[in-house]
Design a protein around this motif. Structure first.
Motif, PDB file in Angstrom:
ATOM      1  N   LYS A  17       0.846  -1.196   0.000  1.00 33.54           N
ATOM      2  CA  LYS A  17       0.000   0.000   0.000  1.00 33.54           C
ATOM      3  C   LYS A  17       0.883   1.248   0.000  1.00 33.54           C
ATOM      4  CE  LYS A  17      -4.286  -1.555   0.356  1.00 33.54           C
ATOM      5  NZ  LYS A  17      -5.376  -1.133  -0.576  1.00 33.54           N
ATOM      6  N   THR A  18       0.261   2.362  -0.309  1.00 34.06           N
ATOM      7  CA  THR A  18       0.949   3.648  -0.325  1.00 34.06           C
ATOM      8  C   THR A  18       0.574   4.436   0.917  1.00 34.06           C
ATOM      9  OG1 THR A  18       0.856   3.635  -2.730  1.00 34.06           O
ATOM     10  CG2 THR A  18       1.317   5.743  -1.681  1.00 34.06           C
ATOM     11  N   ARG A  19       1.491   5.258   1.394  1.00 34.82           N
ATOM     12  CA  ARG A  19       1.220   6.120   2.550  1.00 34.82           C
ATOM     13  C   ARG A  19      -0.096   6.860   2.369  1.00 34.82           C
ATOM     14  NH1 ARG A  19       6.392   9.814   3.095  1.00 34.82           N
ATOM     15  NH2 ARG A  19       6.350   9.399   0.853  1.00 34.82           N
ATOM     16  N   GLY A  20      -0.875   6.918   3.444  1.00 36.20           N
ATOM     17  CA  GLY A  20      -2.142   7.623   3.419  1.00 36.20           C
ATOM     18  C   GLY A  20      -3.332   6.751   3.052  1.00 36.20           C
ATOM     19  N   GLN A  21      -3.057   5.592   2.456  1.00 33.13           N
ATOM     20  CA  GLN A  21      -4.155   4.704   2.085  1.00 33.13           C
ATOM     21  C   GLN A  21      -4.701   3.964   3.306  1.00 33.13           C
ATOM     22  OE1 GLN A  21      -2.441   2.269  -1.153  1.00 33.13           O
ATOM     23  NE2 GLN A  21      -3.878   3.303  -2.546  1.00 33.13           N
ATOM     24  N   GLN A  22      -5.757   3.218   3.070  1.00 31.27           N
ATOM     25  CA  GLN A  22      -6.392   2.426   4.117  1.00 31.27           C
ATOM     26  C   GLN A  22      -6.280   0.945   3.731  1.00 31.27           C
ATOM     27  OE1 GLN A  22      -9.635   0.861   3.409  1.00 31.27           O
ATOM     28  NE2 GLN A  22      -9.863  -0.062   5.434  1.00 31.27           N
ATOM     29  N   VAL A  23      -6.242   0.062   4.728  1.00 33.21           N
ATOM     30  CA  VAL A  23      -6.099  -1.364   4.435  1.00 33.21           C
ATOM     31  C   VAL A  23      -7.000  -2.167   5.373  1.00 33.21           C
ATOM     32  CG1 VAL A  23      -4.175  -1.773   6.048  1.00 33.21           C
ATOM     33  CG2 VAL A  23      -4.417  -3.200   4.008  1.00 33.21           C
ATOM     34  N   THR A  24      -7.496  -3.295   4.862  1.00 35.11           N
ATOM     35  CA  THR A  24      -8.292  -4.226   5.662  1.00 35.11           C
ATOM     36  C   THR A  24      -7.676  -5.607   5.571  1.00 35.11           C
ATOM     37  OG1 THR A  24     -10.340  -2.995   5.335  1.00 35.11           O
ATOM     38  CG2 THR A  24     -10.536  -5.304   5.988  1.00 35.11           C
ATOM     39  N   LEU A  25      -7.390  -6.190   6.711  1.00 36.34           N
ATOM     40  CA  LEU A  25      -6.848  -7.546   6.793  1.00 36.34           C
ATOM     41  C   LEU A  25      -7.903  -8.445   7.415  1.00 36.34           C
ATOM     42  CD1 LEU A  25      -3.305  -6.688   8.239  1.00 36.34           C
ATOM     43  CD2 LEU A  25      -4.113  -6.568   5.882  1.00 36.34           C
ATOM     44  N   ARG A  26      -7.939  -9.696   6.979  1.00 29.91           N
ATOM     45  CA  ARG A  26      -8.994 -10.610   7.396  1.00 29.91           C
ATOM     46  C   ARG A  26      -8.446 -11.853   8.080  1.00 29.91           C
ATOM     47  NH1 ARG A  26     -10.449  -8.001   2.808  1.00 29.91           N
ATOM     48  NH2 ARG A  26     -12.482  -6.962   2.865  1.00 29.91           N
ATOM     49  N   CYS A  27      -9.252 -12.392   8.987  1.00 30.34           N
ATOM     50  CA  CYS A  27      -8.833 -13.552   9.772  1.00 30.34           C
ATOM     51  C   CYS A  27     -10.023 -14.454  10.038  1.00 30.34           C
ATOM     52  CB  CYS A  27      -8.229 -13.081  11.094  1.00 30.34           C
ATOM     53  SG  CYS A  27      -7.855 -14.404  12.263  1.00 30.34           S
ATOM     54  N   ASN A  83      -6.160   2.917   8.982  1.00 32.64           N
ATOM     55  CA  ASN A  83      -6.368   4.118   8.168  1.00 32.64           C
ATOM     56  C   ASN A  83      -5.100   4.955   8.113  1.00 32.64           C
ATOM     57  OD1 ASN A  83      -9.127   3.587   7.714  1.00 32.64           O
ATOM     58  ND2 ASN A  83      -9.624   4.408   9.735  1.00 32.64           N
ATOM     59  N   ALA A  84      -5.041   5.826   7.100  1.00 32.25           N
ATOM     60  CA  ALA A  84      -3.944   6.793   6.980  1.00 32.25           C
ATOM     61  C   ALA A  84      -2.592   6.128   7.216  1.00 32.25           C
ATOM     62  CB  ALA A  84      -4.157   7.930   7.972  1.00 32.25           C
ATOM     63  N   LEU A  85      -2.294   5.145   6.391  1.00 27.77           N
ATOM     64  CA  LEU A  85      -1.089   4.329   6.582  1.00 27.77           C
ATOM     65  C   LEU A  85       0.180   5.171   6.604  1.00 27.77           C
ATOM     66  CD1 LEU A  85      -1.987   1.330   4.264  1.00 27.77           C
ATOM     67  CD2 LEU A  85      -1.538   1.197   6.729  1.00 27.77           C
ATOM     68  N   LEU A  86       1.071   4.773   7.514  1.00 27.08           N
ATOM     69  CA  LEU A  86       2.400   5.368   7.630  1.00 27.08           C
ATOM     70  C   LEU A  86       3.446   4.316   7.248  1.00 27.08           C
ATOM     71  CD1 LEU A  86       1.946   7.002  11.163  1.00 27.08           C
ATOM     72  CD2 LEU A  86       1.642   8.102   8.935  1.00 27.08           C
ATOM     73  N   LEU A  87       4.634   4.802   6.895  1.00 26.13           N
ATOM     74  CA  LEU A  87       5.701   3.862   6.555  1.00 26.13           C
ATOM     75  C   LEU A  87       5.959   2.890   7.714  1.00 26.13           C
ATOM     76  CD1 LEU A  87       8.313   6.189   4.780  1.00 26.13           C
ATOM     77  CD2 LEU A  87       6.625   4.676   3.725  1.00 26.13           C
ATOM     78  N   GLY A  88       5.817   3.403   8.939  1.00 30.90           N
ATOM     79  CA  GLY A  88       6.072   2.600  10.120  1.00 30.90           C
ATOM     80  C   GLY A  88       5.051   1.509  10.378  1.00 30.90           C
ATOM     81  N   ASP A  89       3.970   1.508   9.593  1.00 34.00           N
ATOM     82  CA  ASP A  89       2.969   0.443   9.738  1.00 34.00           C
ATOM     83  C   ASP A  89       3.387  -0.816   8.993  1.00 34.00           C
ATOM     84  OD1 ASP A  89       0.283   2.869   9.473  1.00 34.00           O
ATOM     85  OD2 ASP A  89       1.340   2.132  11.254  1.00 34.00           O
ATOM     86  N   SER A  90       4.460  -0.737   8.242  1.00 35.91           N
ATOM     87  CA  SER A  90       4.972  -1.915   7.535  1.00 35.91           C
ATOM     88  C   SER A  90       5.369  -2.969   8.564  1.00 35.91           C
ATOM     89  CB  SER A  90       6.188  -1.549   6.679  1.00 35.91           C
ATOM     90  OG  SER A  90       5.839  -0.670   5.646  1.00 35.91           O
ATOM     91  N   ALA A  91       4.789  -4.149   8.448  1.00 41.41           N
ATOM     92  CA  ALA A  91       5.012  -5.198   9.453  1.00 41.41           C
ATOM     93  C   ALA A  91       4.291  -6.465   9.029  1.00 41.41           C
ATOM     94  CB  ALA A  91       4.496  -4.761  10.824  1.00 41.41           C
ATOM     95  N   LEU A  92       4.524  -7.523   9.800  1.00 37.49           N
ATOM     96  CA  LEU A  92       3.747  -8.747   9.684  1.00 37.49           C
ATOM     97  C   LEU A  92       2.607  -8.650  10.697  1.00 37.49           C
ATOM     98  CD1 LEU A  92       3.580 -11.665   8.458  1.00 37.49           C
ATOM     99  CD2 LEU A  92       4.882 -12.417  10.465  1.00 37.49           C
TER     100      LEU A  92
END
Lengths: 112, 115
Positions: free
Chosen positions: A13-23, A79-88
């Motif tokens: 994803k790109t900075r500022g975007q939103q993401v949804t993960l499912r489980c 929401n509002a993804l930051l570079l620091g949100d990169s993770a597992l």
């Protein structure tokens, strides 16, 4: 007997975007917990869902939110993804909030 | 609040040699203690846990850990490692407090077993 399944396995994803993960939890489990594992670190607790409610929350900002559905599956939204949100991002399920956790293989999120 | 310190970030070891992974914790309340293993590109698997009773706990694949309350430690040992033990190992604690079920993890120890 399927264990904990997470989707997608990888996401960019790109900075500022939103993401949804499912489980989807292990069969018979009703509680879902989410953890963030940054590179080279141990997992950090985000929150836990039980009976469709957030029961406990770690030290994460409000940009991190979640949901649990009647079938016990869960989503993690950022929401509002930051570079620091990169993770597992690891999902773990259990038979009740205090029972042993079973982890999925995680979703690898990369924010560029 | 709880914190966990794993004293070794990387442990190289030869096959059939013994290994010890050190874990210390800090907590204002009593805790449950766990060791998890993470193989490459996989999630965490519970290796063993201490809840109460005997301070020495064992896993089915030859690992053991000893809870030392006075030293607030929970070190993991295996007398003879295999190549397949190459993985990352995490020590974790959970408070014995009602309605507080989160696990606090250490930063992990990477074990590399060489032939």
């Amino acid at each position: 007997d399927a264990g904990v399944t997470q989707s997608p396995t990888h996401l960019i994803k790109t900075r500022g975007q939103q993401v949804t993960l499912r489980c989807s939890p292990k069969s018979g489990h009703d509680t879902v917990s989410w953890y963030q594992q940054a590179l080279g670190q141990g997992p950090q607790f985000i929150f836990q869902y039980y009976e469709e409610e957030e029961r406990q929350r770690g030290n994460f900002p409000d940009r991190f939110s979640g949901h649990q559905f009647p079938n016990y599956s869960s989503e993690l939204n950022v929401n509002a993804l930051l570079l620091g949100d990169s993770a597992l991002y690891l999902c773990a399920s259990s038979k009740g909030p205090g029972s042993p956790l079973h982890f999925g293989n995680g979703t690898r999120l990369t924010v560029t | 609040a709880q914190s966990v310190t794993q004293l070794d970030s990387q442990v190289p070891v030869f096959e059939e040699a013994p290994v010890e992974l050190r874990c210390n914790y800090s907590s204002s309340v009593s805790v449950y203690l766990f060791w998890y293993v993470q193989y490459p590109n996989q999630g965490l698997q519970l290796l063993l846990k201490y809840l109460s009773g005997s301070t020495l706990v064992e896993s089915i694949n030859g690992f053991e850990a000893e809870f030392n309350k006075s030293q607030t430690s929970f070190h993991l040992r295996k007398p003879s490692v295999h190549i397949s033990d190459t993985a990352e190992y995490f020590c974790a604690v959970s408070p014995l407090t009602t309605n507080d079920y989160k696990l606090s993890f250490g930063a992990g120890t990477t074990v590399t077993v060489r032939a």
